[in-house]
Design a protein around this motif. Structure first.
Motif, short mmCIF file in Angstrom:
data_model
loop_
_atom_site.label_atom_id
_atom_site.label_comp_id
_atom_site.label_asym_id
_atom_site.label_seq_id
_atom_site.Cartn_x
_atom_site.Cartn_y
_atom_site.Cartn_z
N UNK A 124 6.25 30.06 -2.62
CA UNK A 124 6.00 31.17 -3.55
C UNK A 124 6.65 32.45 -3.07
N UNK A 125 6.59 32.72 -1.75
CA UNK A 125 7.21 33.93 -1.20
C UNK A 125 8.73 33.91 -1.40
N UNK A 181 11.25 26.87 -6.22
CA UNK A 181 11.56 28.27 -5.90
C UNK A 181 12.29 28.94 -7.06
N UNK A 182 13.24 28.23 -7.66
CA UNK A 182 14.00 28.79 -8.78
C UNK A 182 13.08 29.07 -9.97
N UNK A 183 12.16 28.14 -10.24
CA UNK A 183 11.24 28.34 -11.36
C UNK A 183 10.36 29.57 -11.14
N UNK A 193 2.41 29.55 -15.36
CA UNK A 193 2.97 28.23 -15.64
C UNK A 193 3.82 27.74 -14.47
N UNK A 194 4.61 28.65 -13.89
CA UNK A 194 5.44 28.27 -12.74
C UNK A 194 4.57 27.87 -11.55
N UNK A 231 10.44 33.22 -13.23
CA UNK A 231 9.22 33.77 -13.83
C UNK A 231 8.96 35.18 -13.32
N UNK A 232 9.23 35.42 -12.04
CA UNK A 232 9.06 36.78 -11.48
C UNK A 232 10.07 37.73 -12.09
#
Length: 416
Positions: free
Chosen positions: A342-343, A21-23, A297-298, A27-28
């Motif tokens: 992802x959400x 989730x952190x990754x 990538x994430x 990225x977001x």
């Protein structure tokens, strides 16, 4: 039921899921942050000059005229004679006109000659006017107003002397006619911050003893004599023009571009800015591409995490199958877990972005004059979040399909 199973499964692998989730969140943040900076830079770029209908200069290119007259980048191909400037000022469509004279510098900062009307009519950031941090406008022939960056870099205050150098990279100074700082402008985030502003008459005064770009040897006219001379400018570099009515802008532009006595060019600042932004748009696109690759990538990392966990969860999947779970349930469980991960990452990333904007907005505005708007998430940002969630679900299909193909016997087998 399947949602509860998915949440429970994610909770059982809390550390791994939290790192994923952190990754995704980071990225977001990067992707949306680049988008915010891009739109903020574009808006600040466009707001460098506001309220000016036309920029007039010697005939060259619209981008070149914009660069040297507004952004103080580059040099003009020629000047505009004072007679032509006055003729333009007398046109019935003209509401106001501000002359600009460039060519000299002070410690790598551009010196601009203009009239007091510049302080009334120059607008930026959708109509904001210039304001003084300290001091006042030029009242004497040898007064100078400096931008915020000039004052901060050179540590100038009101009353300090300034010696103007001839040309942009010249070692010849007009040290026989020093100026005095009469005022310091507030930070604007525009090229005005890096400009030393003097009067048009002052530009003429410091060049009284100069001919053809060089000082006449052995000639130094006393300042007392210069003050008594006619210091009407002979030429201007460019002019900022405001028209009586927006409907008259194009007719005045056409008249100036067809001016018979001199090769002149009048451009609309907004159109020239769009042309300039189009030139630098390649770098903008490349930056967005790099940010998008970080998001990809994430997501690939999340897929790899699901793959790596399959071996540990083979027995779990086999038990589900043995209890009568259809293959679609296995696939749905893994896809739902990935979509929830992802959400969570996308929402966390959006939250971190706005926290970062709240902290960075005053810092970036003060340091670079770049305004980063803090607004309700735009439709584009919402679509980015939806896209990340959908992409997370899609990339999880590959390990999900592999999981449901595992047989019950293989899942229950104890490997030694």
């Amino acid at each position: 039921m399947i949602l509860r199973l998915a949440i429970g499964s994610l909770g059982a692998r809390a550390l791994t899921v939290a790192m994923t989730i952190l990754a995704i969140a980071l990225s977001v943040v990067l992707f949306l942050g680049v988008e915010k900076v891009r739109t903020g830079a574009k808006a600040s770029f466009a707001d460098t000059i506001s309220g000016t209908d036309l920029i007039v200069g010697a005939r060259s290119g619209s981008v070149q005229l914009l660069l040297y007259s507004v952004f103080r980048i580059g040099n003009p191909t020629n000047n505009v004679t004072w007679q032509s400037y006055q003729e333009i000022a007398r046109q019935p469509q003209v509401d106001w006109i501000v002359p600009i004279s460039l060519g000299d510098s002070h410690r790598q900062f551009r010196v601009m000659g203009t009239s007091l009307a510049f302080f009334d009519h120059y607008k930026y950031r959708q109509g904001r006017g210039l304001a003084f941090d300290e001091g006042v406008v030029m009242a004497d022939l040898y007064d100078a107003v400096i931008g915020a960056d000039v004052a901060a870099t050179l540590r100038y205050e009101v009353g300090d002397p300034i010696v103007v150098a001839h040309g942009i990279a010249s070692f010849t100074e007009h040290d026989d006619q020093p100026f005095r700082v009469s005022g310091v402008l507030e930070k604007t985030g525009t090229p005005v911050d890096r400009t030393v502003i003097v009067s048009m008459e002052a530009i003429e005064a410091i060049h009284v003893d100069w001919r053809n770009g060089a000082k006449t040897p052995g000639t130094t006219t006393p300042t007392e004599v210069i003050r008594q001379m006619d210091l009407t400018p002979k030429a201007v570099t460019a002019a900022l023009v405001g028209v009586e009515s927006p409907l008259q802008t194009f007719s005045l532009q056409r008249a100036i571009n067809q001016y018979p006595n001199e090769a002149l060019l009048a451009v609309l600042p907004g159109v020239a800015l769009q042309e300039l932004w189009g030139i630098v748009g390649v770098a903008e696109t490349a930056l967005l591409g790099v940010s998008a690759m970080v998001v990809v990538t994430a997501l690939i990392g999340m897929m790899a995490t699901i793959f790596s966990s399959l071996n540990e969860r083979r027995r779990e999947m086999a038990i589900f199958r043995a209890m009568g779970a259809r293959p679609s349930i296995i696939v749905g469980l893994l896809v739902l877990e990935a979509a929830l991960t992802a959400a969570a990452g996308a929402v966390l990333g959006l939250g971190l972005l706005y926290v970062g904007l709240i902290i960075a907005q005053p810092i970036v505005d003060g340091a670079f004059g770049l305004w980063l708007p803090i607004e309700v998430p735009s439709l584009r940002e919402i679509w980015v979040i939806v896209g990340v969630v959908a992409a997370g679900a899609i990339v999880s299909l590959i390990p999900a399909l592999r999981a449901y193909r595992l047989s019950v016997a293989d899942g229950m087998m104890v490997r030694i």
